[in-house]
Design a protein around this motif. Sequence first.
Motif, PDB file in Angstrom:
ATOM      1  N   ARG A 156       8.040   3.068 -30.966  1.00  0.00           N
ATOM      2  CA  ARG A 156       7.932   4.482 -30.626  1.00  0.00           C
ATOM      3  C   ARG A 156       7.528   4.674 -29.168  1.00  0.00           C
ATOM      4  O   ARG A 156       7.918   5.666 -28.540  1.00  0.00           O
ATOM      5  CB  ARG A 156       6.977   5.202 -31.564  1.00  0.00           C
TER       6      ARG A 156
ATOM      7  N   LYS B 178       8.223  14.499 -30.866  1.00  0.00           N
ATOM      8  CA  LYS B 178       9.029  14.582 -32.090  1.00  0.00           C
ATOM      9  C   LYS B 178       9.918  13.342 -32.241  1.00  0.00           C
ATOM     10  O   LYS B 178      10.022  12.762 -33.320  1.00  0.00           O
ATOM     11  CB  LYS B 178       9.899  15.844 -32.067  1.00  0.00           C
TER      12      LYS B 178
ATOM     13  N   THR C 170       7.910  10.397 -33.135  1.00  0.00           N
ATOM     14  CA  THR C 170       7.464  10.487 -34.529  1.00  0.00           C
ATOM     15  C   THR C 170       8.571  10.012 -35.474  1.00  0.00           C
ATOM     16  O   THR C 170       8.322   9.272 -36.426  1.00  0.00           O
ATOM     17  CB  THR C 170       7.055  11.935 -34.879  1.00  0.00           C
ATOM     18  N   VAL C 171       9.800  10.448 -35.190  1.00  0.00           N
ATOM     19  CA  VAL C 171      10.930  10.020 -36.027  1.00  0.00           C
ATOM     20  C   VAL C 171      11.096   8.501 -35.955  1.00  0.00           C
ATOM     21  O   VAL C 171      11.268   7.826 -36.981  1.00  0.00           O
ATOM     22  CB  VAL C 171      12.231  10.744 -35.595  1.00  0.00           C
TER      23      VAL C 171
ATOM     24  N   GLU D 216       8.498   6.911 -38.075  1.00  0.00           N
ATOM     25  CA  GLU D 216       8.809   7.010 -39.508  1.00  0.00           C
ATOM     26  C   GLU D 216       9.844   5.958 -39.911  1.00  0.00           C
ATOM     27  O   GLU D 216       9.687   5.256 -40.912  1.00  0.00           O
ATOM     28  CB  GLU D 216       9.377   8.393 -39.854  1.00  0.00           C
TER      29      GLU D 216
ATOM     30  N   SER E 145      11.588  13.814 -40.851  1.00  0.00           N
ATOM     31  CA  SER E 145      12.365  13.301 -39.729  1.00  0.00           C
ATOM     32  C   SER E 145      13.686  14.047 -39.617  1.00  0.00           C
ATOM     33  O   SER E 145      14.129  14.403 -38.523  1.00  0.00           O
ATOM     34  CB  SER E 145      12.654  11.810 -39.917  1.00  0.00           C
TER      35      SER E 145
ATOM     36  N   ASP F 162       2.570  10.221 -37.621  1.00  0.00           N
ATOM     37  CA  ASP F 162       3.681  10.241 -38.569  1.00  0.00           C
ATOM     38  C   ASP F 162       3.101  10.471 -39.968  1.00  0.00           C
ATOM     39  O   ASP F 162       1.900  10.686 -40.118  1.00  0.00           O
ATOM     40  CB  ASP F 162       4.521   8.961 -38.474  1.00  0.00           C
TER      41      ASP F 162
ATOM     42  N   THR G  71       4.833  19.323 -34.290  1.00  0.00           N
ATOM     43  CA  THR G  71       5.657  18.327 -34.992  1.00  0.00           C
ATOM     44  C   THR G  71       5.348  18.309 -36.486  1.00  0.00           C
ATOM     45  O   THR G  71       6.255  18.324 -37.319  1.00  0.00           O
ATOM     46  CB  THR G  71       5.423  16.921 -34.388  1.00  0.00           C
TER      47      THR G  71
ATOM     48  N   MET H 105       7.856  19.292 -39.577  1.00  0.00           N
ATOM     49  CA  MET H 105       8.196  18.277 -40.578  1.00  0.00           C
ATOM     50  C   MET H 105       7.749  18.718 -41.970  1.00  0.00           C
ATOM     51  O   MET H 105       7.969  18.018 -42.948  1.00  0.00           O
ATOM     52  CB  MET H 105       7.515  16.948 -40.246  1.00  0.00           C
TER      53      MET H 105
END
Lengths: 227, 152
Positions: free
Chosen positions: A114, A133, A136-137, A140, A201, B62, B95, B99
């Motif tokens: 990341r 963002k 973060t994806v 994940e 995500s 996350d 975020t 989500m």
Amino acid sequence: MTDIQTSSGGTAGLEARLLRALESCLDRPSAQGTLRLCLSMARVDLQAASAGDGERLLKCLQHSLQAVVPDPGRREACAAELAEVLASGAVATEGASRRVEVAIGEEYDIVQARAIGRDVATDLGFSPTMQVKIATVISELARNIFAYAGTGTIAITGLDDGQPGIEIVATDDGPGVADVDLVLSGDYESRTGLGIGLRGSKKLMDEFVIESTPGKGTTVCARKYRE
Amino acid sequence: MRASGDVVRIPIIKLHGNLIISIQVALSDPMVQRLKDDVTEQIELTRPSGMAIDISGIDLMDSYISRAIRDVCIMAGLMGVRTVISGMDPMIAITLVEMDMGLEGVRTARDLEGGLALLDAEAALAEAESGDLAVFDDPEAVSLELDETWLT
């Protein structure tokens, strides 16, 4: 729960090998910081680095070591190790579009993936919120690989055909997802929160496609375009 | 390779009646396990009235990390400790909402100072309430209470 120490299959990407070399004279956070700093200062993309890039990177790393490692013997041994890694690193000399591939094999690789993703997103001109963002994806997807398949790769590519954007492809040959639609529907939540993470995500991205064959593996392709 | 037991530990500080935990690093699975053990152990040992977790040092959350932090709060809550999370980065807040991942059941404050103020105010309130109970020994106070009940 997999422990970092017991996880196997730690892969030897060029970046990981450079880190390991740096760790011979620095602790892990400093090694990571030094490498990232030098990569950005020398403007080197490891996946598309020429021989000149390698030289520039090595020079920068040597300079940094001079500042933080007082013992000249250790410093030189470390520098020699870095030179060896860079010389053996099979890097492409041509690299039109920016592409970075991160091997996921241990939990720490998630953090690395990341961080790299964030750097790529920054270079592509994404806003700070979008960088978070995107990172973060990546986190994940990398965590899913680590938790369910053990090993796999995250490929991050800068898109520049027409609309600038970023593409994240997560690939593993793990157990796969039997019912992708169910996972994304919101009616399913695993013990570790697989549903929430993937669903979340998907919401953060413009395109999000999961292809999975039970027993064979999973590929997730996610794209986000810059506004 | 690191030796086992070489898991980075999140420090837990006891200050006045509260435990303060500041998370400044990316959480890994062994670290989360360790944190859960340490938090419950410290609650047993030090009997705090509150616990504040400051996450201003976290640059990304996350689903795994938010779940881990929520779990630690719920565990402390089950042990009778009031908890608050402070210092969430604005971009993380955006975020998480997008989500669809809130931190349900967990209280938040803008910063650690605000979080501790909230815990102290609640501790004071709880103390005052338990003080009020003593008032019921006073027959007059009880009748006053009853009168108020009649009015409503």
